[in-house]
Design an enzyme around this catalytic site. Structure first.
Site, mmCIF file in Angstrom:
data_model
loop_
_atom_site.group_PDB
_atom_site.id
_atom_site.type_symbol
_atom_site.label_atom_id
_atom_site.label_comp_id
_atom_site.label_asym_id
_atom_site.label_seq_id
_atom_site.Cartn_x
_atom_site.Cartn_y
_atom_site.Cartn_z
ATOM 1 N N GLU A 126 9.542 26.544 5.918
ATOM 2 C CA GLU A 126 10.909 27.078 5.893
ATOM 3 C C GLU A 126 11.912 25.995 5.537
ATOM 4 O OE1 GLU A 126 11.880 30.264 6.092
ATOM 5 O OE2 GLU A 126 9.717 30.604 6.074
ATOM 6 N N SER A 186 -2.784 11.893 -4.452
ATOM 7 C CA SER A 186 -2.723 13.130 -5.240
ATOM 8 C C SER A 186 -3.880 13.407 -6.193
ATOM 9 C CB SER A 186 -1.411 13.178 -6.021
ATOM 10 O OG SER A 186 -0.324 13.003 -5.156
#
Lengths: 472, 369
Positions: free
Chosen positions: A149, A235
């Site tokens: 959120e 990554s």
């Protein structure tokens, strides 16, 4: 009556199966410049010289007529040497099928209703451990929700949830010892949570503020902490696999009572590094536990487009690695399997592969909207009916170890703590300018010192080009 | 409880490894022909071998990894004798997967060992370049100092003789552009010994670019250089030959060519100063610029491709810092802008030769077109 040791376990085990012999295996010692492999079934080392004398072989054959499999093909009795050991012959031309008629079954302990399946193999879990595991799974859920959120509100730039994989995260961490070195992919923050990383520390990394151990160098969710033996998330996909083999090798050389544990997704197993990492770990006999989270999706690539094998577990044997398929949404099964794998890795100094079957309920990340490539119904189904947290909760509740009151207390206090952590992390100042040039090398090189000096001078000379309060 | 990661020795001095300062080296770093009483000679191959041997003997965490390094004694015999001495755990023959063993080396370095990873040639390092850059070079920075990678990547770089395009590229410019790596290129046996020892002792990842054709060449070596505590500082170039008319900078095999060119130029009355860079990253801009300020002319030489090369960086540095001292445009000599051809005549044309360096120096001195 003796059978000579064959390099292929399959040959021996198939001989055993077919002939029902619990034969005595004699080991042959040949000198070889380098020991090639260990004997799994005996506890001693066997050295093989590919150029075994045929004289031994034919003698052995003569004394063991019963060992010859009855078949239509006359040639099938013989074995010949090739580099790599003895191989049986067959004149039946038979291709190994691309898939076996039955998929490798999935190990589980708890059924869908949260009850232990009778007579299931599992490592017992105490009340204390079970409650802690549940609390952490619920905490991970709340953390994922709130940070997601926060990204949607624009407060952090990126986030990646582990929704649906809470059992894998927490139960595997619970099964390891703190000295085991973890090389994560990126969907395993629960392992770090279990090891003691606080909600505030997670928030600081996501905001890249001054308190971040990563000094604001990495994008969100790229957590790392050497204190917790958890390598910084990197990554590029699957690079952690050969690195884990290297860490395992280092632990082996230093004779530590620890193993390397590394995670990879189903998609990551397509990378070349998967092959290199597993192959190498097997050859080096490194204590590594490879955990593959097969969650069905690699961003929008479904596993049917990723590989044609029966998942990842079947690949283990191709590398000579012991493997198991586990229901990744069953916390008790995950706990037992990882515990056992860890013990094997450390005591036998070998790699182990665990495929955890699960489902990625969330989107790949905040940069993804998975409803674009899969049905919303499918997502709902897994979220509600196959939820690992609810399943484990049921078991813990049925044991009388957890109540609804505990539940609401935990959820609301965790939520509150997270909101406070985010508010604090947001307000905390960012890293000073000096951190731009630190840690490129162990000790700053001269050109970096000059550049830093030049930048400081520039900021002092032209403060209007820099944000107010920009400090050096 | 402290994790097992991230244990490192603290290095006190900036830019130089402490062990170098503790060594009994004189400042024979900058002077040209300061080889002491030594009339001893050593091949580059033996220099590298002895350097690895001594570092392995001094530190049990150092280990060697690569294809054919063990039983075969090394594809170019650089690791000869090490397997017998240190055993298969410390001299590890890898399967054929550069990506694999580079990743493994990095992982081992993360966990505290000190791998020396050999690429059969740096051309094959391209298959592992993600691990070199993303797993090794950037790790200390990305982890804010929690994960350091004391690894050395070494092997032959650049052109050999008649091995074609996929075995002849020079990677100095590629690796030297990456922050987080240190890139070294030895020329003589003394360079090889001193720089490799420094690289192994350094806590940062180091790319060590050797040259296959130099392996068999013998160089005089001083007593100091033969001492086991000898090492050279990283980031310092060496002035191989002092001069006052034109500065020639280069590295690796081209140093030999530049020295020959300087001899020829001396016959015509041009005194050339030859700088052996030794360290491509960090680049010793101070020495280069000081020399150009003295001579006012620059010729930079390298074997690799011309665009975005090491020479381009040196030219930029000199123009930025010493523009007003220059009396002539800077001259760049590099390999031809083509993949290396195989045929011997074409290969010769694709690489800088002594005559090219001589001509460029004369042009800089306005003695020829």
């Amino acid at each position: 009556m003796a059978i000579w040791f064959a390099r292929s376990r399959n040959l021996v085990s198939s001989l055993r199966q077919n002939l029902g012999l619990s034969a005595i295996l004699i080991k042959r010692n040949y000198t070889s410049p380098r020991p090639v492999f260990t004997n799994y079934q005996l506890s001693s080392r066997v050295f093989l010289n590919p150029f075994t004398s045929f004289r031994h072989e034919s003698t052995a054959v003569e004394t063991q007529p019963d060992l010859v499999q009855q078949s239509d093909h006359e040639d099938d009795a013989q074995e010949l040497d090739f580099p790599g050991g003895k191989v049986g012959y067959t004149s039946e031309m038979k291709f190994i099928p691309e898939s076996s008629s039955r998929r490798i079954p999935c190990y589980r302990v708890l059924n869908e209703h949260g009850s232990i399946i009778p007579n299931s193999d599992h490592v017992p879990v105490s009340e204390k451990l079970a409650v802690r595991m549940y609390e952490q799974m619920a905490t991970l859920q709340v953390m994922d929700h709130i940070f997601y959120e926060a990204q949607r509100q624009g407060r952090i730039s990126f986030y990646l949830t582990s929704v649906g994989e809470e059992a894998i995260n927490i139960a595997s961490a619970a099964a390891l010892s703190p000295e085991d070195v973890v090389l994560p992919q990126y969907r395993e923050p629960g392992v770090l949570l279990w090891r003691g990383f606080t909600l505030e520390e997670f928030a600081n990394q996501c905001f890249g503020n001054k308190a971040d151990y990563g000094k604001g160098r990495q994008m969100p969710i790229h957590y790392g902490s050497n204190q917790h033996n958890y390598f910084t998330v990197s990554s590029p996909i699957a690079t952690q696999l050969p690195q884990a083999a290297g860490v395992g090798y280092a632990l082996k050389m230093e004779k530590k009572n620890a193993c390397a544990v590394t995670f990879i997704g189903d998609g990551g197993t397509s990378e070349g590094d998967f092959h290199a990492g597993l192959n190498f770990a097997a050859v080096m006999e490194a204590p590594v536990v490879f955990i593959c989270r097969n969650n069905g999706w690699a961003i929008s690539t479904h596993i049917s487009e990723q590989f044609r094998s029966d998942g990842i577990v079947v690949k283990g044997q191709a590398y000579g690695i012991r493997s198991i398929r586990v229901d990744g949404n069953d916390a008790l099964a995950v706990y037992s399997a990882v515990r056992s794998a860890r013990e094997m890795a450390v005591t036998e100094q070998r790699p182990v592969l665990i495929e955890m079957m699960t489902y990625r309920v969330g989107h790949h990340s905040t940069s993804d909207d998975s409803t674009k490539y899969r049905e919303a119904d499918e997502i709902q189904y897994w979220k509600m009916s196959r939820n690992p947290v609810n399943r484990f909760k049921k078991w813990v509740e049925d044991n009388g170890w957890w109540s609804e009151e505990d539940e609401s207390k935990l959820r609301s206090s965790t939520r509150k703590q997270l909101l406070q952590a985010i508010q604090a992390a947001e307000k905390w100042e960012k890293q000073p300018l000096t951190e731009l040039f630190n840690d490129v090398y162990d000790v700053k090189t001269k050109n970096l010192e000059e550049q830093e000096h030049g930048l400081k001078e520039l900021v002092e000379k032209q403060p209007q080009d820099y944000p107010p309060g920009f400090h050096i | 409880m402290w994790g097992i990661l991230g244990r490192r020795a603290v290095v006190v001095d900036g830019g130089f490894s402490a062990s170098c300062l503790r060594s009994r080296m004189r400042s024979g770093l900058v002077s040209a022909r300061s080889y002491a009483a030594g009339s001893k000679e050593m091949t580059v191959r033996d220099a590298l071998n002895s350097a690895i041997d001594e570092e392995m003997s001094a530190d049990p965490k150092v280990f060697v990894m690569g294809e054919e390094v063990g039983q075969y004694q090394g594809a170019y015999k650089i690791t000869k004798g090490l397997l017998e001495k240190y055993g298969p755990e410390r001299v590890y023959d890898t399967p054929i997967t550069e990506a694999g063993f580079t990743g493994i080396g990095v992982g081992a370095a993360y966990a505290g060992l000190k791998p020396v990873v050999e690429f059969m040639t740096f051309n094959f390092s391209m298959q592992a370049i993600d691990h070199i850059i993303n797993s090794a070079a950037k790790s200390n920075y990305m982890s804010a100092g929690q994960i350091n990678v004391p690894i050395v990547f070494r092997g032959p770089n650049g052109a050999a003789a008649g091995v074609g395009a996929q075995h002849s590229q020079c990677y100095a410019a590629w690796y030297a552009s990456v922050p987080g790596l240190k890139v070294l290129a030895p020329y003589s046996a003394e360079d090889a010994r001193g720089l490799l020892k420094a690289a192994i002792r350094d806590p940062d990842p180091v790319v060590f670019l050797e040259n296959e054709l130099l392996y068999g060449e013998s160089f005089p070596i001083s007593e100091e250089a033969l001492d086991s505590s000898f090492c050279l500082p990283i980031g310092k170039a060496k002035i191989e030959r002092e001069g006052k008319d034109v500065t020639i900078t280069t590295f690796s095999k081209m140093v030999g060519f530049a020295l020959k060119a300087a001899e020829k130029l001396a016959e015509e009355g041009i005194s050339a100063e030859v700088i052996n860079l030794r360290s491509i990253r960090p680049l010793d801009r101070a020495t280069i610029n000081a020399s150009v300020r003295k001579t006012s002319r620059l010729v930079t030489v390298e074997e690799g491709f011309p665009q975005h090369g090491v020479c381009a960086e040196i030219c930029a540095s000199v123009v930025e810092e010493s523009f007003s001292y220059l009396d002539a445009p800077v001259e760049r000599i590099a390999g031809a802008d083509v993949p290396m051809p195989y045929a011997a005549n074409l290969e010769r044309l694709a690489l800088p030769q002594v005559e090219d360096i001589v001509r460029a120096a004369k042009r800089a001195c306005f003695r020829s077109k």
